[in-house]
Design an enzyme around this catalytic site. Structure first.
Site, short mmCIF file in Angstrom:
data_model
loop_
_atom_site.label_atom_id
_atom_site.label_comp_id
_atom_site.label_asym_id
_atom_site.label_seq_id
_atom_site.Cartn_x
_atom_site.Cartn_y
_atom_site.Cartn_z
N GLN A 63 -3.33 3.63 4.80
CA GLN A 63 -4.16 2.47 3.82
C GLN A 63 -3.77 0.97 4.52
O GLN A 63 -2.73 0.98 5.03
CB GLN A 63 -3.46 2.35 2.54
CG GLN A 63 -4.13 3.58 1.88
CD GLN A 63 -3.27 3.61 0.23
OE1 GLN A 63 -2.15 3.28 0.17
NE2 GLN A 63 -4.15 4.10 -0.65
N VAL A 103 0.99 -1.09 -0.04
CA VAL A 103 0.04 0.13 0.10
C VAL A 103 0.94 1.09 0.10
O VAL A 103 2.20 1.30 0.61
CB VAL A 103 -1.16 0.01 1.22
CG1 VAL A 103 -2.07 -1.16 0.86
CG2 VAL A 103 -0.31 -0.19 2.60
N SER A 104 0.39 2.27 -0.40
CA SER A 104 1.14 3.36 -0.69
C SER A 104 1.41 4.51 0.41
O SER A 104 2.59 5.04 0.66
CB SER A 104 0.77 4.34 -1.96
OG SER A 104 0.51 3.72 -3.21
N THR A 105 0.43 4.24 1.42
CA THR A 105 0.63 5.41 2.60
C THR A 105 0.27 4.40 3.79
O THR A 105 -0.33 3.35 3.97
CB THR A 105 -0.35 6.37 2.60
OG1 THR A 105 -1.65 6.14 2.48
CG2 THR A 105 -0.03 7.37 1.19
#
Length: 194
Positions: free
Chosen positions: A13, A8-10
């Site tokens: 998330q 996940v990017s952040t």
């Protein structure tokens, strides 16, 4: 052996839906990380790749979880192919262990890259148009000129506003916002006795 990789990017998330899908696909081991796909150093992906042996299959939920650029994606798959490791993408039904899967992978990767470039291009055009019309992006400023003037007046009025917290509460702003505009040395100039 099927080895899963979830990303996940952040930090806010949650990768759980990816992990569930990887478990359902039969992965024996899953590597998970929270980092932007644009980042070149993805430690968990590297650990997954180091862990894998000839004949294994790397399984990802979606192609975009593996890489953010076409070059990065193709290089990763080329590395896998050289090591005789397959790639399986659950949502896009890609399996590079077959000739059709390899063709579909390259077509999908190109379309993903194209879509990202279109989004970037449209965003830049929208921002340029907004600037041309006198608007800028981002959230509106919390501390307006009126609030700044009011805050200065309240700082001087120690009788009605003896505490900084009274000023912050009256203005309806956060402490961090207040102190960003009025650091302690600035407060000392306006309100010497505090």
């Amino acid at each position: 052996m099927l080895i899963g990789y979830a990303r996940v990017s952040t930090l806010d998330q949650n990768p759980q839906h990816q992990i569930d899908a990887l478990n359902e696909a039969g992965c024996k081991k899953i590597f998970t990380e929270k980092i932007s796909g644009a980042s070149k150093k993805r430690q968990q992906l590297q650990e997954a790749l180091d862990y894998m042996r000839e004949g294994d299959t790397l399984v990802v939920w979606k192609l975009s979880r593996l890489a953010r650029s076409l070059t990065q994606m193709i290089n990763t798959v080329k590395d896998l192919e050289e090591r005789e490791i397959s790639l399986k993408v659950i949502t896009q039904n890609i399996d590079t262990s077959t000739p059709e899967g390899r063709l579909f992978f390259h077509m999908n990767a190109a379309f993903d890259q194209f879509q990202r470039e279109i989004i970037v291009e449209n965003t830049k055009a929208g921002l340029k148009s907004a600037r041309k019309n006198g608007r800028i992006g981002g959230r509106p400023a919390i501390m307006t000129d009126d609030k700044l003037r009011s805050a200065k007046a309240m700082l001087k009025d120690t009788e009605n506003y003896p505490f900084i917290s009274d000023i912050i509460k009256t203005l309806g702003i956060g402490r961090t916002t207040f102190y960003r505009h009025f650091p302690p040395e600035e407060i000392q100039k306006i309100r010497p006795e505090s």
